[in-house]
Motif scaffolding. Structure first.
Motif, PDB file in Angstrom:
ATOM      1  N   UNK A  20     110.082  -1.575  59.372  1.00  0.00           N
ATOM      2  CA  UNK A  20     109.529  -1.550  58.015  1.00  0.00           C
ATOM      3  C   UNK A  20     109.264  -0.118  57.583  1.00  0.00           C
ATOM      4  N   UNK A  21     109.360   0.122  56.276  1.00  0.00           N
ATOM      5  CA  UNK A  21     109.136   1.445  55.727  1.00  0.00           C
ATOM      6  C   UNK A  21     107.699   1.647  55.255  1.00  0.00           C
ATOM      7  N   UNK A  22     106.895   0.603  55.351  1.00  0.00           N
ATOM      8  CA  UNK A  22     105.533   0.688  54.856  1.00  0.00           C
ATOM      9  C   UNK A  22     104.723   1.681  55.693  1.00  0.00           C
ATOM     10  N   UNK A  23     103.919   2.504  55.009  1.00  0.00           N
ATOM     11  CA  UNK A  23     103.064   3.449  55.698  1.00  0.00           C
ATOM     12  C   UNK A  23     101.610   3.161  55.370  1.00  0.00           C
ATOM     13  N   UNK A  24     101.296   1.874  55.238  1.00  0.00           N
ATOM     14  CA  UNK A  24      99.930   1.426  54.993  1.00  0.00           C
ATOM     15  C   UNK A  24      99.355   2.062  53.753  1.00  0.00           C
ATOM     16  N   UNK A  25      98.211   2.757  53.857  1.00  0.00           N
ATOM     17  CA  UNK A  25      97.547   3.274  52.669  1.00  0.00           C
ATOM     18  C   UNK A  25      98.227   4.508  52.117  1.00  0.00           C
ATOM     19  N   UNK A  26      99.202   5.037  52.798  1.00  0.00           N
ATOM     20  CA  UNK A  26     100.089   6.063  52.246  1.00  0.00           C
ATOM     21  C   UNK A  26     101.381   5.334  51.900  1.00  0.00           C
ATOM     22  N   UNK A  27     101.507   4.924  50.645  1.00  0.00           N
ATOM     23  CA  UNK A  27     102.594   4.036  50.245  1.00  0.00           C
ATOM     24  C   UNK A  27     103.783   4.845  49.738  1.00  0.00           C
ATOM     25  N   UNK A  28     104.957   4.406  50.119  1.00  0.00           N
ATOM     26  CA  UNK A  28     106.193   4.993  49.624  1.00  0.00           C
ATOM     27  C   UNK A  28     107.137   3.857  49.263  1.00  0.00           C
ATOM     28  N   UNK A  29     107.403   3.712  47.989  1.00  0.00           N
ATOM     29  CA  UNK A  29     108.200   2.599  47.489  1.00  0.00           C
ATOM     30  C   UNK A  29     109.473   3.129  46.844  1.00  0.00           C
ATOM     31  N   UNK A  53      96.483  10.003  44.580  1.00  0.00           N
ATOM     32  CA  UNK A  53      97.606  10.913  44.441  1.00  0.00           C
ATOM     33  C   UNK A  53      98.864  10.099  44.171  1.00  0.00           C
ATOM     34  N   UNK A  54      99.504  10.383  43.056  1.00  0.00           N
ATOM     35  CA  UNK A  54     100.748   9.711  42.680  1.00  0.00           C
ATOM     36  C   UNK A  54     101.823  10.770  42.532  1.00  0.00           C
ATOM     37  N   UNK A  55     102.899  10.595  43.267  1.00  0.00           N
ATOM     38  CA  UNK A  55     104.015  11.537  43.233  1.00  0.00           C
ATOM     39  C   UNK A  55     105.289  10.756  42.926  1.00  0.00           C
ATOM     40  N   UNK A  56     105.745  10.860  41.673  1.00  0.00           N
ATOM     41  CA  UNK A  56     106.995  10.211  41.276  1.00  0.00           C
ATOM     42  C   UNK A  56     108.139  11.096  41.769  1.00  0.00           C
ATOM     43  N   UNK A  57     108.769  10.671  42.858  1.00  0.00           N
ATOM     44  CA  UNK A  57     109.816  11.480  43.479  1.00  0.00           C
ATOM     45  C   UNK A  57     111.116  11.435  42.693  1.00  0.00           C
ATOM     46  N   UNK A  58     111.456  10.256  42.189  1.00  0.00           N
ATOM     47  CA  UNK A  58     112.714  10.117  41.459  1.00  0.00           C
ATOM     48  C   UNK A  58     112.622   8.915  40.537  1.00  0.00           C
ATOM     49  N   UNK A  59     112.901   9.150  39.263  1.00  0.00           N
ATOM     50  CA  UNK A  59     112.970   8.085  38.274  1.00  0.00           C
ATOM     51  C   UNK A  59     114.282   8.224  37.523  1.00  0.00           C
ATOM     52  N   UNK A 231     100.446  13.651  39.811  1.00  0.00           N
ATOM     53  CA  UNK A 231      99.081  13.932  39.380  1.00  0.00           C
ATOM     54  C   UNK A 231      98.116  13.508  40.469  1.00  0.00           C
ATOM     55  N   UNK A 232      96.946  14.084  40.389  1.00  0.00           N
ATOM     56  CA  UNK A 232      95.863  13.818  41.339  1.00  0.00           C
ATOM     57  C   UNK A 232      94.625  13.462  40.529  1.00  0.00           C
ATOM     58  N   UNK A 233      93.969  12.354  40.867  1.00  0.00           N
ATOM     59  CA  UNK A 233      92.800  11.917  40.123  1.00  0.00           C
ATOM     60  C   UNK A 233      91.620  11.724  41.056  1.00  0.00           C
ATOM     61  N   UNK A 267     102.420   6.944  46.775  1.00  0.00           N
ATOM     62  CA  UNK A 267     101.036   6.770  46.323  1.00  0.00           C
ATOM     63  C   UNK A 267     100.120   6.866  47.533  1.00  0.00           C
ATOM     64  N   UNK A 268      99.096   7.695  47.416  1.00  0.00           N
ATOM     65  CA  UNK A 268      98.111   7.855  48.483  1.00  0.00           C
ATOM     66  C   UNK A 268      96.719   7.676  47.898  1.00  0.00           C
ATOM     67  N   UNK A 269      95.980   6.676  48.410  1.00  0.00           N
ATOM     68  CA  UNK A 269      94.604   6.463  47.982  1.00  0.00           C
ATOM     69  C   UNK A 269      93.672   6.802  49.141  1.00  0.00           C
ATOM     70  N   UNK A 270      92.513   7.318  48.778  1.00  0.00           N
ATOM     71  CA  UNK A 270      91.567   7.694  49.814  1.00  0.00           C
ATOM     72  C   UNK A 270      90.157   7.632  49.269  1.00  0.00           C
ATOM     73  N   UNK A 271      89.255   7.089  50.055  1.00  0.00           N
ATOM     74  CA  UNK A 271      87.828   7.118  49.761  1.00  0.00           C
ATOM     75  C   UNK A 271      87.172   8.224  50.578  1.00  0.00           C
ATOM     76  N   UNK A 272      85.950   8.609  50.238  1.00  0.00           N
ATOM     77  CA  UNK A 272      85.314   9.694  51.005  1.00  0.00           C
ATOM     78  C   UNK A 272      85.264   9.445  52.505  1.00  0.00           C
ATOM     79  N   UNK A 273      85.214   8.163  52.938  1.00  0.00           N
ATOM     80  CA  UNK A 273      85.120   7.886  54.363  1.00  0.00           C
ATOM     81  C   UNK A 273      86.435   7.667  55.062  1.00  0.00           C
ATOM     82  N   UNK A 274      87.553   7.602  54.338  1.00  0.00           N
ATOM     83  CA  UNK A 274      88.842   7.359  54.977  1.00  0.00           C
ATOM     84  C   UNK A 274      89.828   6.747  54.001  1.00  0.00           C
TER      85      UNK A 274
END
Length: 570
Positions: A20-29, A53-59, A231-233, A267-274
């Motif tokens: 599988x290509x899934x990287x859990x909370x570091x998502x690459x679709x 963090x959202x990084x549109x690699x190719x559209x 972008x980073x939010x 897409x990478x999501x993160x909370x202060x604790x992990x």
């Protein structure tokens, strides 16, 4: 015999995770030739100072001209009012959310509209905003706008406030922020009233404190025919909640139009604790705690079996194996979540062990329920042909359901296969839960008939009451874990979603304990005692109350009057 789980099925399930290509909370679709008008990329619960963090690699969009004003393309980031309910209503979803110009509620909604003609991404903020956006501004200002810096960022509403430097790890230094002097100069200018002001600094990134009805313009790069931006939010204190990130291709909403496009996004999501979502942070401790409880219950059960070893049947040891397998699965589940929280992705070895034990636990659970439901060892020791068919149907279906679960866990939420396997899992699970009730119904009917035809009515009625209670227990367990707990999950605040898993595990523990108590191997258990008279015993009934002689039966005979007189003389 009960069909066992094939080894090749377990091995195949392991390879599903490894490939599988899934990287859990570091998502690459990566989507190719996609035609859906909306792609649900991810859902995540953010605490204050959480980062996205959202990084549109190719559209890659169709080369033919598209009216982007009427059919926009872009992303939406919305916060839920209640868990599972998006911030925009069902009526609003009938139209493309990217075309919204006003918002009827105060929930945060951020639109990212991509315009390939001007190579820009227009960001519109709606609702009550408390988020900090960090992104690369557009490199060139549109014609007719006043430039105050070499690298402008367009602001079409209120000029950006000086962002707080306490908004998270992505905060920039004072030299990268819009100065108060520039803001005052822009607001004092006569031209500011008739045209939007443009302010930025000579840096690649800039900060925008999002406010209601605010619009900023970001840069869109084009490389080899594909578009990319990032972008980073940083989530503010007042904006924390459950967010949903989606990609929209509005023209495909038109009936009969399916224009293919390709998208690669990280897409990478993160909370202060992990890296875990707000609802998942307590799960690691929850699972390891429940594993200890199940291990303790399993040891108590084994002690009971050893204490009453002469009343133990094989199915009692199968129940012990189920309890230990359940506890082991929870241990690996806890370890899996721990590494996801610290590393952003699971460690493959631990994840494979969790999936294997989860598959075995699911198969053992339904095998045990089906055997108890048929009355095997307690009422009879031989399975009828129709009961064997139940095993041949339910067990492979349960294995399929566990494989579907593994595939869902290893698949990105935005992929089309994700929803397919999710529907398969839901359907198969309901079929298994419904089919497992048939053996219990058959046992109840068998005992009803036996209580009215032979001389052991009192004992059969006791067993009949047992299986009726067991039937109610199974129905309550299925309804609670599949329906009621899910409804509670939807109504709970986003940070309390873990209570759903807690309720499921506690209900499973209660179900295991009640099942063990009802069918405990005690010599004084009325449900396991057999009649002591010399009446005829049915072909399929066990003739001893001891598990040592399990499987021995007495053949039913028809005696005439002379034979009965002879037996009485002897």
């Amino acid at each position: 015999m009960v069909p066992m789980v094939p080894v090749r099925t377990v091995v195949a399930a392991c390879f599903l995770l490894l490939l599988a290509e899934c990287r859990a909370r570091i998502h690459k679709l990566t989507l190719k030739n996609e035609t859906r008008f909306v792609v649900d990329l991810n859902n995540f619960g953010f605490y204050a100072n959480g980062t996205l963090d959202v990084n549109v690699l190719s559209l890659r969009l169709p080369e033919r001209l598209v009216n982007y004003s009427a059919y926009p393309v872009g992303f939406t980031l919305s916060r839920s009012r209640v868990n599972g309910v998006l911030s925009y209503t069902a009526e609003e979803t009938e139209t493309c959310p990217l075309t919204l110009t006003k918002f009827t509620n105060n929930e945060p909604l951020i639109l990212f509209l991509i315009d390939v003609n001007t190579l820009s991404v227009s960001v519109r903020a709606m609702g009550d905003q408390d988020n900090l956006l960090i992104a690369k501004p557009k490199a060139e200002a549109p014609k007719g706008l006043r430039k105050t810096r070499d690298v402008p960022a367009t602001v079409t509403a209120d000029p950006p406030r000086k962002p707080s430097t306490t908004g998270g790890n992505g905060a920039q230094g004072p030299d990268q922020q819009l100065t108060q002097k520039d803001e005052d100069a822009a607001s004092a200018s006569p031209e500011h009233k008739s045209e939007p002001a443009v302010q930025a600094t000579k840096v690649e990134e800039n900060e925008f404190q999002l406010e209601k009805l605010k619009q900023v313009t970001l840069a869109l790069d084009k490389v080899n025919g594909s578009y990319n931006f990032s972008f980073h939010m940083v989530v503010g204190l007042l904006a924390e909640g459950l967010y949903s990130l989606k990609f929209h291709y509005c023209q495909n909403r038109v009936p009969g139009i399916k224009i293919p496009y390709s998208l690669a996004v990280e897409v990478t999501e993160k909370n202060p604790g992990g890296y875990l979502s707000a609802a998942e942070i307590p799960l690691s401790r929850l699972y390891i705690g429940m594993a200890g409880v199940f291990f303790t219950a399993a040891l108590v059960w084994v002690y009971t079996l050893m204490k009453h070893r002469y009343s133990v049947f094989k199915i009692h040891w199968l129940m012990a194996a189920l309890a230990f397998t359940k506890a082991t699965s929870l241990v690996f589940h806890s370890i899996n979540y721990h590494f996801i929280n610290t590393e952003g992705h699971p460690i493959e070895g631990w994840a494979v062990m969790y999936y294997i034990t989860h598959l075995l636990k699911g198969a053992l659970l339904f095998i045990t329920l089906a055997l108890i439901g048929t009355g095997w060892a307690f009422v009879k020791y031989i399975l009828s042909d129709k009961e064997k068919k139940i095993f041949m149907i339910v067990i492979p279906l349960q294995v399929l359901a566990n494989v579907a679960f593994i595939i869902i866990e290893s698949t990105e939420e935005g992929s089309s296969e994700y929803y397919l396997w999710k529907e398969i899992l839901f359907l198969v699970d309901l079929i298994c839960c419904g089919a497992i009730l048939f053996p219990v119904v058959w046992s109840i009917r068998h005992l009803q008939e036996a209580s009215s035809t032979d001389g052991k009515a009192a004992m059969n009625l006791e067993k009949l009451k047992l299986f009726r209670h067991y039937y109610v227990m199974i129905v309550c367990y299925i309804y609670f874990t599949r329906i009621i707990a899910i409804l509670l999950k939807v109504t709970m605040p986003f940070q309390w979603q873990w209570c759903y898993e807690f309720l499921v595990e506690v209900s499973t523990l209660i179900f295991f304990v009640l099942t063990g108590y009802k069918f405990r191997p005690a010599s004084n258990n009325p449900y396991l005692q057999l009649p002591l008279d010399e009446e005829d015993v049915e072909m399929d009934e066990v003739v001893t109350e001891s598990g040592v002689l399990e499987g021995i039966s007495k053949v039913k005979k028809t005696c005439n009057g002379r034979e009965r007189q002879k037996e009485s003389t002897l």
